[in-house]
Write an enzyme that holds these catalytic residues in place. Sequence first.
Site, PDB file in Angstrom:
ATOM      1  N   THR A  59       0.996  -1.281   0.159  1.00 14.28           N
ATOM      2  CA  THR A  59      -0.125  -0.143  -0.075  1.00 14.28           C
ATOM      3  C   THR A  59       0.817   1.211  -0.096  1.00 14.28           C
ATOM      4  OG1 THR A  59      -0.228  -0.148   2.502  1.00 14.28           O
ATOM      5  CG2 THR A  59      -2.233  -1.119   1.282  1.00 14.28           C
ATOM      6  N   LYS A  60       1.971   1.278   0.407  1.00 15.47           N
ATOM      7  CA  LYS A  60       2.976   2.327   0.111  1.00 15.47           C
ATOM      8  C   LYS A  60       4.434   1.960   0.099  1.00 15.47           C
ATOM      9  CE  LYS A  60       4.227   6.594   2.441  1.00 15.47           C
ATOM     10  NZ  LYS A  60       4.079   7.630   3.583  1.00 15.47           N
ATOM     11  N   LEU A  68       6.996  -0.101   2.316  1.00 19.04           N
ATOM     12  CA  LEU A  68       6.973   0.645   3.519  1.00 19.04           C
ATOM     13  C   LEU A  68       5.727   0.377   4.224  1.00 19.04           C
ATOM     14  CD1 LEU A  68       7.895   4.451   2.345  1.00 19.04           C
ATOM     15  CD2 LEU A  68       9.352   2.614   3.276  1.00 19.04           C
ATOM     16  N   SER A  69       4.755  -0.103   3.589  1.00 18.04           N
ATOM     17  CA  SER A  69       3.546  -0.585   4.234  1.00 18.04           C
ATOM     18  C   SER A  69       2.779  -1.613   3.638  1.00 18.04           C
ATOM     19  CB  SER A  69       2.558   0.446   4.769  1.00 18.04           C
ATOM     20  OG  SER A  69       1.431   0.179   5.601  1.00 18.04           O
ATOM     21  N   CYS A  70       2.135  -2.573   4.152  1.00 20.94           N
ATOM     22  CA  CYS A  70       1.180  -3.392   3.300  1.00 20.94           C
ATOM     23  C   CYS A  70       0.314  -4.070   4.130  1.00 20.94           C
ATOM     24  CB  CYS A  70       2.324  -4.722   2.438  1.00 20.94           C
ATOM     25  SG  CYS A  70       2.666  -5.744   3.649  1.00 20.94           S
TER      26      CYS A  70
END
Length: 418
Positions: A59-60, A68-70
């Site tokens: 997601t990022k 960085l994010s998931c």
Amino acid sequence: MSTISYSPEVLRAAMVDRIRRVGHASSPAVGEAMRTVPRHEFVPEASTEDAYADIAVITKSANDGAALSCASAPIIVAMMLDQLQVQPGDNILEIGAGTGYNAALLAQLTGPRGSVTTVDIDPDITASARRGLNATGNEQVHVVTRDGSLGASENAPYDRIIFTVGAWDLTPAFWEQLAPGGRLVVPLRWRGQTQSVAFVRDGETLVSDSMELCGFVPMIGQEGERSGAIDADGLVTLYWDADQTIDPTRLIGVLDQPKETVWSEVLVGPQDPFDGVWLRLTGRHDSRVCRISADPAAVTACLCTPAIPVRSPALAEDDSLAYLAFRKVEEGRFELGAIGYGPYGRHLAVQLCDEIEVWNQDRNARPTVRAYLAGTPRSAISIDGALNHAVIEKAASWLIVSVLRIRPPQASTSGPGC
């Protein structure tokens, strides 16, 4: 040719059925929560089919493409929720807000009498999580933008704490904010591997009662892992911890030396996990255990052929090295072994195979990990005299990894091979 489209409800039910078939979502409450919470609402950038597939949804990302994010793969979400053992009415802290999906599941599990607080350092991520939670009727979840290593003291103490980011260390906040007898589930990294460890608080000690191999986006600000290439072209890299004295410069060129191959006669199938070997190594040879990662070009050239090229355990000592390997011996069966290089390469390979042999005697056995605040007096640290153990010193916490002492049979040797 027409493509059949299924509703989110049908896809969600199929997702839970798949997870249960492999042994996770074993708690009826976890299964029901995952059947209820609409995961696709939290990952709008993914197709509905991908939202319910067994994949992580990034997601990022950073400029270099690193995640960085998931949203973690649903099977990992279910596995960790099983470990957490949420009870109705629990007060829960989540470190790593992600998409908000896991917080919604926690809210479903703890019910109207409970409370959920989720923390993330990135304001973009907390804003997105807040939107997803509000859109799915979870306005009661507290979303906090803060360094996760600080926790959220304003709503403590917590009956349950769960990390959905990879942690290298545990800070004092989690001793201060976890209630007596509370459970902490954290993807904890040591000696190159990450295990989702379920800890139970016993006084000032956190004692593990389950561990599962996993991988997570690392927590920002915890830089305890080191790395270095050991070949001239930078195709093979070692990863080790800050408290170890491994020096990759002493190993540069070691892979060009003659190799010693040792086979254990232990066989595994293509779906059989063998991460327990790595776990045993961290309790028996902790100062030398590291991770080796080989680029596809290194594997193709037979320069370095670890069992799993991107992450396999290795033993490094001075100017010598051995790593876990396997070879196909029959259709669907592989033999575990080790390949060593340098003056002590054969010795290290035999030691690695000894641990494979012991692991094979009880593949489901797991070490016990006890976590203490760094600086705890040695007299207050519980080490069972009947166990082998390793003390792993991190910046804020110490881990005691204890393994059963079992005498392995003699490993066998064989000739060279790729």
